[in-house]
Scaffold this motif. Structure first.
Motif, mmCIF file in Angstrom:
data_model
loop_
_atom_site.group_PDB
_atom_site.id
_atom_site.type_symbol
_atom_site.label_atom_id
_atom_site.label_comp_id
_atom_site.label_asym_id
_atom_site.label_seq_id
_atom_site.Cartn_x
_atom_site.Cartn_y
_atom_site.Cartn_z
ATOM 1 N N ARG A 1 -26.194 30.662 42.843
ATOM 2 C CA ARG A 1 -27.142 31.495 41.821
ATOM 3 C C ARG A 1 -28.211 32.159 42.895
ATOM 4 N N SER A 2 -28.712 31.157 43.760
ATOM 5 C CA SER A 2 -29.838 31.719 44.550
ATOM 6 C C SER A 2 -29.287 32.824 45.518
ATOM 7 N N ALA A 3 -28.027 32.674 45.969
ATOM 8 C CA ALA A 3 -27.739 33.772 46.704
ATOM 9 C C ALA A 3 -27.452 35.046 46.150
ATOM 10 N N PHE B 1 -19.548 36.209 36.891
ATOM 11 C CA PHE B 1 -18.758 35.078 37.283
ATOM 12 C C PHE B 1 -19.258 33.876 37.008
ATOM 13 N N LEU B 2 -20.589 33.537 37.653
ATOM 14 C CA LEU B 2 -21.188 32.285 37.562
ATOM 15 C C LEU B 2 -21.595 31.998 35.967
ATOM 16 N N ALA B 3 -21.717 32.946 35.321
ATOM 17 C CA ALA B 3 -22.003 32.683 33.739
ATOM 18 C C ALA B 3 -20.658 32.168 33.082
ATOM 19 N N GLY B 4 -19.398 32.645 33.402
ATOM 20 C CA GLY B 4 -18.511 32.165 32.886
ATOM 21 C C GLY B 4 -18.124 30.471 33.456
ATOM 22 N N ALA C 1 -33.204 56.981 31.184
ATOM 23 C CA ALA C 1 -32.234 56.130 31.692
ATOM 24 C C ALA C 1 -32.521 54.892 31.354
ATOM 25 N N PHE C 2 -33.044 54.404 30.232
ATOM 26 C CA PHE C 2 -33.429 52.936 30.007
ATOM 27 C C PHE C 2 -32.254 52.151 29.982
ATOM 28 N N VAL C 3 -32.371 51.029 30.125
ATOM 29 C CA VAL C 3 -31.168 49.888 30.047
ATOM 30 C C VAL C 3 -30.994 49.441 28.634
ATOM 31 N N PHE C 4 -29.988 49.950 28.100
ATOM 32 C CA PHE C 4 -29.455 49.586 26.798
ATOM 33 C C PHE C 4 -28.532 48.523 26.798
ATOM 34 N N PHE C 5 -27.671 48.578 27.879
ATOM 35 C CA PHE C 5 -26.547 47.514 27.907
ATOM 36 C C PHE C 5 -26.447 46.941 29.299
ATOM 37 N N GLY C 6 -27.315 46.030 29.886
ATOM 38 C CA GLY C 6 -27.389 45.883 31.443
ATOM 39 C C GLY C 6 -26.945 44.561 31.680
ATOM 40 N N ILE C 7 -27.180 43.817 32.535
ATOM 41 C CA ILE C 7 -26.481 42.657 33.195
ATOM 42 C C ILE C 7 -26.676 41.519 32.212
ATOM 43 N N LEU C 8 -28.011 41.391 31.800
ATOM 44 C CA LEU C 8 -28.370 40.320 30.762
ATOM 45 C C LEU C 8 -27.755 40.412 29.291
ATOM 46 N N HIS C 9 -27.661 41.888 28.812
ATOM 47 C CA HIS C 9 -26.756 42.062 27.539
ATOM 48 C C HIS C 9 -25.437 41.716 27.878
ATOM 49 N N SER C 10 -24.946 41.972 29.111
ATOM 50 C CA SER C 10 -23.361 41.791 29.026
ATOM 51 C C SER C 10 -23.379 40.023 29.290
ATOM 52 N N ILE C 11 -24.254 39.327 29.686
ATOM 53 C CA ILE C 11 -23.987 38.058 29.887
ATOM 54 C C ILE C 11 -23.912 37.412 28.425
ATOM 55 N N ALA C 12 -24.941 37.775 27.712
ATOM 56 C CA ALA C 12 -25.203 37.368 26.474
ATOM 57 C C ALA C 12 -23.765 37.720 25.431
ATOM 58 N N LEU C 13 -23.381 38.594 25.443
ATOM 59 C CA LEU C 13 -22.066 39.246 24.653
ATOM 60 C C LEU C 13 -20.834 38.251 25.433
ATOM 61 N N CYS C 14 -20.677 38.366 26.579
ATOM 62 C CA CYS C 14 -19.742 37.878 27.313
ATOM 63 C C CYS C 14 -19.632 36.229 26.832
ATOM 64 N N GLY D 1 -32.024 29.513 42.090
ATOM 65 C CA GLY D 1 -30.938 29.563 41.261
ATOM 66 C C GLY D 1 -31.210 28.612 39.840
ATOM 67 N N ARG D 2 -32.044 27.567 39.968
ATOM 68 C CA ARG D 2 -32.526 27.037 38.593
ATOM 69 C C ARG D 2 -33.389 27.691 37.865
ATOM 70 N N TYR D 3 -34.101 28.729 38.629
ATOM 71 C CA TYR D 3 -35.010 29.669 37.760
ATOM 72 C C TYR D 3 -34.342 31.130 37.751
ATOM 73 N N SER D 4 -33.244 31.257 37.603
ATOM 74 C CA SER D 4 -32.636 32.781 37.745
ATOM 75 C C SER D 4 -33.239 33.831 36.763
ATOM 76 N N LEU D 5 -33.211 33.189 35.600
ATOM 77 C CA LEU D 5 -33.617 34.252 34.479
ATOM 78 C C LEU D 5 -35.141 34.697 34.671
ATOM 79 N N ILE D 6 -35.798 33.677 34.923
ATOM 80 C CA ILE D 6 -37.246 33.927 35.134
ATOM 81 C C ILE D 6 -37.617 34.831 36.421
ATOM 82 N N LEU D 7 -36.756 34.605 37.517
ATOM 83 C CA LEU D 7 -36.741 35.578 38.552
ATOM 84 C C LEU D 7 -36.389 36.877 38.212
ATOM 85 N N TYR D 8 -35.133 36.855 37.344
ATOM 86 C CA TYR D 8 -34.714 38.274 37.038
ATOM 87 C C TYR D 8 -35.629 38.923 36.340
ATOM 88 N N LEU D 9 -36.463 38.526 35.688
ATOM 89 C CA LEU D 9 -37.625 39.008 34.662
ATOM 90 C C LEU D 9 -38.776 39.788 35.622
#
Length: 252
Positions: free
Chosen positions: A24-26, A70-73, A114-127, A226-234
């Motif tokens: 996740r860090s990578a 992949f890592l979310a799976g 061009a705002f994000v209406f279904f980006g990577i976080l939306h996809s991870i949540a639904l997946c 990698g342990r704080y990936s969501l915070i770093l993403y935001l």
């Protein structure tokens, strides 16, 4: 079928698979590098299309997004392979979905066209939700499903999906303008591959061998992002954009 050690999944003090945190860090580092380049293009320091047109930077973006899914799976199986823990699942889902909503709101003000209406976080949540339906399916069949999902846009696109409330599918025939877009077809595919391979690795006892009860200092440092990936993403984009803006003001 061998399932993940329940102690590893439910006990906070159980050994952690540091290799997954490092992976996740990578992915986080790759994301930051890409977005820094994107921001340089946004500020006019790079030619238009540098990060969005086909080429190495666009390839990096695709590989990075695929890695996160992949890592979310993998994580779904690691967390719930020995039995669904509904409280933990919904708590994590709420965090990811809430973060996705924040991204939509922030980008709506920053990039209204061009705002994000279904980006990577939306996809991870639904997946993650969809992944529950196949959690107990044998891993070879999950890989078959992943292939079908991946190639679905090649044969299932239709004008019937052109309405905005179907854009999460990725099966529309019209072009969309957004700075981040990972619809279910084909992006559910890497999630499913991660889930399937996590189950296979569990059967082979790989997670037990990779568990690191007392990682070295260097491993802990590598795994920290990698342990704080969501915070770093935001927070990474506001920081990057702020730094580039300040630098721009200083050199003018």
């Amino acid at each position: 079928m061998v399932t993940a050690d329940p102690r590893h999944i439910t006990t906070p003090s159980a050994p952690r698979v540091v290799a997954l945190d490092i992976a996740r860090s990578a992915a986080i580092v790759a994301m930051i590098v890409y977005h820094f380049t994107f921001d340089l293009e946004l500020f006019g320091y790079l030619a238009p299309g540098t990060t969005t047109l086909p080429g190495p930077w666009r390839t990096l973006a695709i590989v990075t997004a695929g890695s996160f899914l992949f890592l979310a799976g993998v994580s779904l199986w690691m967390a719930h392979g020995a039995g669904l823990r509904w409280g933990a699942f919904w708590a994590r889902f709420a965090k990811v979905a809430g973060a996705a909503a924040l991204v939509t709101l922030a980008t709506y003000f920053a990039f209204p066209d061009a705002f994000v209406f279904f980006g990577i976080l939306h996809s991870i949540a639904l997946c993650s939700l969809l992944g529950l339906a196949v959690l107990r399916v044998p891993w070879p069949l999950i890989l078959v499903l992943a292939a079908l999902v991946f190639f679905a846009p090649d044969f299932a696109k239709s004008n019937a999906f052109n309405a905005p409330y179907f854009w999460w599918t990725g099966l529309q025939t019209i072009s969309l303008r957004t700075v981040d877009y990972e619809p279910i077809f084909p992006w559910f595919a890497p999630f499913l591959v991660g889930l399937a391979l996590a189950k296979l690795a569990d059967r082979a006892g790989l997670w037990t061998r990779l568990a690191t009860p007392d990682p070295s200092r260097s491993l802990r440092l590598l795994s920290l992002p990698g342990r704080y990936s969501l915070i770093l993403y935001l927070i990474h984009q506001p920081i990057l954009i702020g730094l580039i803006w300040v630098a721009t003001q200083l050199i003018r």
